[in-house]
Write an enzyme that holds these catalytic residues in place. Structure first.
Site, PDB file in Angstrom:
ATOM      1  N   CYS A  80       0.885  -1.158   0.000  1.00  7.75           N
ATOM      2  CA  CYS A  80       0.000   0.000   0.000  1.00  7.75           C
ATOM      3  C   CYS A  80       0.928   1.214   0.000  1.00  7.75           C
ATOM      4  O   CYS A  80       2.130   1.061  -0.217  1.00  7.75           O
ATOM      5  CB  CYS A  80      -0.978  -0.021   1.179  1.00  7.75           C
ATOM      6  SG  CYS A  80      -0.234   0.064   2.815  1.00  7.75           S
ATOM      7  N   HIS A 113      15.030 -13.797  11.010  1.00  9.73           N
ATOM      8  CA  HIS A 113      14.678 -13.720  12.429  1.00  9.73           C
ATOM      9  C   HIS A 113      13.201 -13.941  12.711  1.00  9.73           C
ATOM     10  O   HIS A 113      12.842 -14.359  13.814  1.00  9.73           O
ATOM     11  CB  HIS A 113      15.068 -12.351  12.991  1.00  9.73           C
ATOM     12  CG  HIS A 113      16.553 -12.168  13.121  1.00  9.73           C
ATOM     13  ND1 HIS A 113      17.120 -11.113  13.799  1.00  9.73           N
ATOM     14  CD2 HIS A 113      17.589 -12.926  12.653  1.00  9.73           C
ATOM     15  CE1 HIS A 113      18.441 -11.210  13.752  1.00  9.73           C
ATOM     16  NE2 HIS A 113      18.751 -12.296  13.052  1.00  9.73           N
ATOM     17  N   ARG A 147      17.427 -19.631  18.398  1.00  9.60           N
ATOM     18  CA  ARG A 147      16.772 -18.771  19.395  1.00  9.60           C
ATOM     19  C   ARG A 147      15.572 -18.049  18.809  1.00  9.60           C
ATOM     20  O   ARG A 147      14.623 -17.704  19.525  1.00  9.60           O
ATOM     21  CB  ARG A 147      17.775 -17.773  19.973  1.00  9.60           C
ATOM     22  CG  ARG A 147      18.262 -16.709  18.994  1.00  9.60           C
ATOM     23  CD  ARG A 147      19.391 -15.885  19.589  1.00  9.60           C
ATOM     24  NE  ARG A 147      19.752 -14.738  18.774  1.00  9.60           N
ATOM     25  CZ  ARG A 147      20.531 -14.809  17.681  1.00  9.60           C
ATOM     26  NH1 ARG A 147      20.988 -15.984  17.266  1.00  9.60           N
ATOM     27  NH2 ARG A 147      20.839 -13.711  17.001  1.00  9.60           N
ATOM     28  N   ARG A 151      11.234 -17.399  19.871  1.00  5.58           N
ATOM     29  CA  ARG A 151      10.656 -16.052  19.852  1.00  5.58           C
ATOM     30  C   ARG A 151       9.465 -15.977  18.911  1.00  5.58           C
ATOM     31  O   ARG A 151       8.431 -15.385  19.242  1.00  5.58           O
ATOM     32  CB  ARG A 151      11.735 -15.040  19.443  1.00  5.58           C
ATOM     33  CG  ARG A 151      12.825 -14.914  20.492  1.00  5.58           C
ATOM     34  CD  ARG A 151      14.033 -14.177  19.992  1.00  5.58           C
ATOM     35  NE  ARG A 151      15.088 -14.180  20.998  1.00  5.58           N
ATOM     36  CZ  ARG A 151      16.333 -13.807  20.764  1.00  5.58           C
ATOM     37  NH1 ARG A 151      16.692 -13.375  19.563  1.00  5.58           N
ATOM     38  NH2 ARG A 151      17.238 -13.836  21.728  1.00  5.58           N
TER      39      ARG A 151
HETATM   40  C1  RB5 Z   1      -3.967   5.322   0.783  1.00  2.00           C
HETATM   41  O1  RB5 Z   1      -4.050   6.703   0.607  1.00  2.00           O
HETATM   42  C2  RB5 Z   1      -3.052   4.966   1.917  1.00  2.00           C
HETATM   43  O2  RB5 Z   1      -3.626   5.336   3.123  1.00  2.00           O
HETATM   44  C3  RB5 Z   1      -2.730   3.486   1.914  1.00  2.00           C
HETATM   45  O3  RB5 Z   1      -2.148   3.167   0.707  1.00  2.00           O
HETATM   46  C4  RB5 Z   1      -1.772   3.010   2.984  1.00  2.00           C
HETATM   47  O4  RB5 Z   1      -0.634   3.798   3.036  1.00  2.00           O
HETATM   48  C5  RB5 Z   1      -2.366   2.768   4.316  1.00  2.00           C
HETATM   49  O5  RB5 Z   1      -1.711   2.301   5.250  1.00  2.00           O
END
Ligand code: RB5
Length: 159
Positions: A80, A113, A147, A151
């Site tokens: 995103c 990790h 290890r 975790r």
């Molecule tokens: C979209 O504008 C943006 O909020 C999304 O791509 C992302 O960064 C959200 O975490």
């Protein structure tokens, strides 16, 4: 197939399909990574989105994360704008460990990790060549165990 990442995953004799999903903030980087993966011989399961039109990232990340959670794919890549919303959504699933990375070293560490099975990328904050370096590191690096195994097992201890 002369590709280290392919060889690493394929030693388990499993189908090499990489699942990938993004919102609009990661769409162009997703398209770039998808084509590079295909060029390297991977199959790609593309969960969208398929344009720059504004969408809600959970609508695209949930289906991919569910598929990883159910064992349909070994590895997923999500994007995103910042990588944060995608990572938060994916990590709602018990069998998902999604790690956010901004550079190659972080992409190595989420495998070594944290045994991450999903790489989350910030589509608006890193260059495409750095993103590809991270994908190669993510797909080509094994979990160190030791290890770190204890975790990682404790991540699920939410009693
Ligand atoms: C979209 O504008 C943006 O909020 C999304 O791509 C992302 O960064 C959200 O975490």
């Amino acid at each position: 197939m002369n590709n280290f990442a392919y060889n690493f995953i394929n030693k388990q004799n499993m189908t090499i399909t990489i699942a990938i999903a993004s919102d609009h903030g990661g769409f162009e980087m997703k398209s770039f990574i998808k084509q590079k993966l295909i060029d390297k011989g991977y199959e790609v399961a593309d969960y969208g989105t398929n344009s720059n039109e504004s969408v809600d990232y959970p609508d695209y990340i949930h289906p991919l994360a569910k598929a990883i959670n159910d064992g349909k794919y070994l590895r997923g890549i999500i994007l995103c704008g910042s990588g944060n919303g995608a990572q938060m959504t994916a990590n709602k699933y018990a069998n998902v460990r999604a790690g956010l990375a901004w550079n190659k070293e972080q992409a190595l560490l989420i495998r070594q990790h944290n045994n991450a099975n999903i790489l989350s990328l910030p589509g608006r904050f890193v260059d495409f060549d750095v993103a590809w370096e991270m994908v190669e590191a993510f797909l080509g690096t094994d979990f160190e165990g030791g290890r770190h195994a204890l975790r990682v097992s404790k991540i699920a201890d939410i009693n």
